[in-house]
Design a protein around this motif. Structure first.
Motif, PDB file in Angstrom:
ATOM      1  N   ARG A 102      37.540 -80.969  69.301  1.00  0.00           N
ATOM      2  CA  ARG A 102      37.030 -81.536  68.052  1.00  0.00           C
ATOM      3  C   ARG A 102      38.088 -82.185  67.177  1.00  0.00           C
ATOM      4  N   VAL A 114      20.593 -85.995  61.356  1.00  0.00           N
ATOM      5  CA  VAL A 114      21.659 -85.002  61.253  1.00  0.00           C
ATOM      6  C   VAL A 114      22.811 -85.451  62.148  1.00  0.00           C
ATOM      7  N   PRO A 115      24.040 -85.030  61.847  1.00  0.00           N
ATOM      8  CA  PRO A 115      25.192 -85.416  62.675  1.00  0.00           C
ATOM      9  C   PRO A 115      25.268 -84.579  63.955  1.00  0.00           C
ATOM     10  N   GLY A 116      24.257 -84.720  64.785  1.00  0.00           N
ATOM     11  CA  GLY A 116      24.204 -83.960  66.027  1.00  0.00           C
ATOM     12  C   GLY A 116      22.761 -83.842  66.483  1.00  0.00           C
ATOM     13  N   GLU A 117      22.514 -82.903  67.378  1.00  0.00           N
ATOM     14  CA  GLU A 117      21.178 -82.631  67.878  1.00  0.00           C
ATOM     15  C   GLU A 117      20.795 -81.209  67.495  1.00  0.00           C
ATOM     16  N   ALA A 118      19.522 -81.013  67.085  1.00  0.00           N
ATOM     17  CA  ALA A 118      19.102 -79.694  66.617  1.00  0.00           C
ATOM     18  C   ALA A 118      17.761 -79.305  67.226  1.00  0.00           C
ATOM     19  N   PHE A 143      22.175 -75.981  67.555  1.00  0.00           N
ATOM     20  CA  PHE A 143      22.742 -77.225  67.027  1.00  0.00           C
ATOM     21  C   PHE A 143      23.898 -77.669  67.908  1.00  0.00           C
ATOM     22  N   PRO A 160      26.767 -80.115  67.491  1.00  0.00           N
ATOM     23  CA  PRO A 160      27.413 -80.984  66.501  1.00  0.00           C
ATOM     24  C   PRO A 160      28.013 -82.230  67.141  1.00  0.00           C
ATOM     25  N   ARG A 161      28.004 -83.314  66.394  1.00  0.00           N
ATOM     26  CA  ARG A 161      28.617 -84.548  66.842  1.00  0.00           C
ATOM     27  C   ARG A 161      29.956 -84.703  66.114  1.00  0.00           C
ATOM     28  N   GLY A 179      29.744 -83.085  62.445  1.00  0.00           N
ATOM     29  CA  GLY A 179      28.670 -82.167  62.813  1.00  0.00           C
ATOM     30  C   GLY A 179      29.033 -80.729  62.547  1.00  0.00           C
ATOM     31  N   TYR A 215      28.908 -80.135  58.870  1.00  0.00           N
ATOM     32  CA  TYR A 215      27.509 -80.082  58.431  1.00  0.00           C
ATOM     33  C   TYR A 215      26.924 -78.698  58.668  1.00  0.00           C
ATOM     34  N   TRP A 216      27.108 -78.180  59.887  1.00  0.00           N
ATOM     35  CA  TRP A 216      26.510 -76.871  60.221  1.00  0.00           C
ATOM     36  C   TRP A 216      27.079 -75.771  59.342  1.00  0.00           C
TER      37      TRP A 216
END
Length: 476
Positions: free
Chosen positions: A160, A407-411, A432, A434-435, A439, A442-443
């Motif tokens: 990351r 959202v900055p990712g997939e949930a 979640f 995160p991207r 991401g 955000y989480w």
């Protein structure tokens, strides 16, 4: 041999049990809550004893008739009383194990000079066990394997953060050990007999080298700069922010590598000549291969929760926030409740927060809550439910929704209903992916709010399933 394994729900213990069974040993596991091992593939092959190492409850019965035992319990937490709890557990075990021929303990390498509180505590536990029983104390550095906390920390920091400003002590040498090697030593140790202190581990390298080697395996370009400013406590909180490792676990992990911890493998080579430690790079490759095949046996997070508490896991980039509750209602009622969420019924709790989230989504170009749902109680794969899409539905058992909000990712949000004595075990999982760093921020930035909302949602589902309100019939 007749062998007792404590810590069977932990990362190492859960992997050790099947290997002992493969060697023909008869295994008994000591657990505080037998529900924690339900579903384990080896459950039918072992005896289960219920007890508590700290209080000593059930230890005499668990140790009765054993030829050897593994002590694999220690507190990986930042709680202030962890050392006293570990001390009590070791003393209670020694008192109950009088006459036991052999105990094997997996401890940690002790650095020269001042050890961290956690490494000092693990060394003290080893001293208590060796003073009271015939013992083998295997001392290991960071364990590298699929799902291990040390591997996850290296993995997510490297994945990351393309550029890292790190503490200067990441240049200290450490001796990581592959999880397969640690297990091999544990099995060999119990078959050899009491051997005192044995340090295990592969070739020493710095934590910086560990991250760069991981980056090399993954084909990533990473730049790491050391600074004398970042203290262990601050670094641990940064790890807790960027990786799935919670602060209470990141603190002991970071403190453990903030001083040189290098193994002297001389005795290990003499006692166990058949074990050749894997190079660190190969341990990383194997861990990634296992995760790619979704064959991870155990994970660091498995020992941090219980049947009634929150468990956070992160595998293959997916953060999972799992909540479970016992519901005094049949699985069909529980399924009917969570499969009727959204639309006109809403989300049972925090209605204003769901509305506000839908409004924000609409303002930013997402679907918001305006789509509702086709039917108040029936769902089909592919249908929309507010700003979710039905990804999977198994009538009476499972529902998984995929978020289409921005959202900055997939949930995803998933519910399961499992039969349980006296009712149903409701399992609610927020997932979640995160991207990038945005991401992750955000989480974790919204987690205090999400945690309250998800907790109240699970509670409301349980309440509605147990005491459903009067519902009007749906007209075709």
């Amino acid at each position: 041999m007749r062998v007792l394994v404590t810590g069977a729900t932990g990362y190492i213990g859960g992997r050790l049990v099947p290997r002992l069974l493969e060697r023909g040993h008869r295994v008994r596991v000591l657990v505080r809550d037998p529900r924690r091992i339900v579903g384990r593939p080896w459950l039918a092959q072992v005896e289960t004893a219920t007890g508590d190492l700290v209080t000593g409850e059930g230890l005499n019965e668990a140790l009765a008739g054993m030829d050897a035992a593994y002590f694999l319990v220690h507190s990986m937490t930042s709680a202030s009383d962890f050392a006293e709890r570990d001390r009590q557990a070791a003393r209670a075990f020694v008192a109950a194990a009088a006459g036991l021929p052999h105990v094997v303990y997996l401890g940690g390498l002790v650095p020269e000079g001042r050890a961290s509180r956690h490494l000092a505590s693990r060394a003290e536990v080893g001293e208590i066990l060796r003073a009271g029983l015939p013992a083998t104390e295997l001392r290991a550095g960071p364990v590298i394997g699929s799902g291990s906390a040390s591997f996850e920390m290296v993995r997510y920091l490297t994945e990351r953060l393309p550029v890292m400003v790190t503490p200067h002590w990441i240049s200290n040498p450490v001796s990581p050990v592959a999880v397969d090697d640690a297990l091999a030593y544990l099995v060999a140790a119990i078959e050899r007999g009491p051997s005192g202190i044995v340090e295990i581990g592969g070739t020493a390298l710095t934590f910086k080298q560990m991250m760069l080697e991981y980056a090399s395996v993954r084909g990533l370009r990473r730049h790491i700069f050391a600074t004398p400013v970042l203290a262990p406590g601050l670094a641990a909180r940064w790890v807790g922010l960027v990786t799935p490792i919670p602060n209470r676990l990141a603190v002991p992990l970071i403190e453990g590598v903030s001083h040189p911890i290098v193994a002297d493998p001389t005795r290990a080579r003499e006692l166990f000549p058949g074990i050749t430690p894997l190079p660190y790079r190969r341990a990383v490759e194997l861990a990634l291969e296992v995760e790619a095949r979704s064959e991870v046996e155990t994970r660091w997070s498995g020992a941090l929760g219980s049947a009634a508490t929150v468990e956070l896991t992160d595998q293959e980039g997916l953060i999972r926030e799992i909540r479970t509750r016992h519901v005094e209602a049949p699985p069909a009622s529980v399924f009917a409740t969570f499969s009727s969420l959204g639309g006109d019924r809403g989300w049972l709790s925090w209605g204003w927060a769901w509305w506000l989230r839908g409004l924000a989504d609409r303002i930013t170009g997402g679907p918001g809550l305006r789509r509702g749902r086709r039917h108040p109680t029936e769902l089909l794969p592919g249908e929309a439910v507010d700003f979710w899409r039905v990804e999977a539905v198994e009538p009476g058992r499972l529902l998984r929704l995929r978020a289409e909000m921005r959202v900055p990712g997939e949930a995803w949000l998933q519910w399961e209903a499992h039969p349980e004595t006296g009712g149903t075990r409701l399992v609610q999982t927020a997932i979640f992916a995160p991207r990038g760093l945005a991401g992750a921020l955000y989480w974790w930035g919204l987690y205090p709010v999400h945690a309250r909302i998800f907790s109240d949602l699970a509670r409301a589902i349980a309440r509605w399933a147990a005491h459903p309100p009067a519902r009007s019939k749906v007209k075709g």
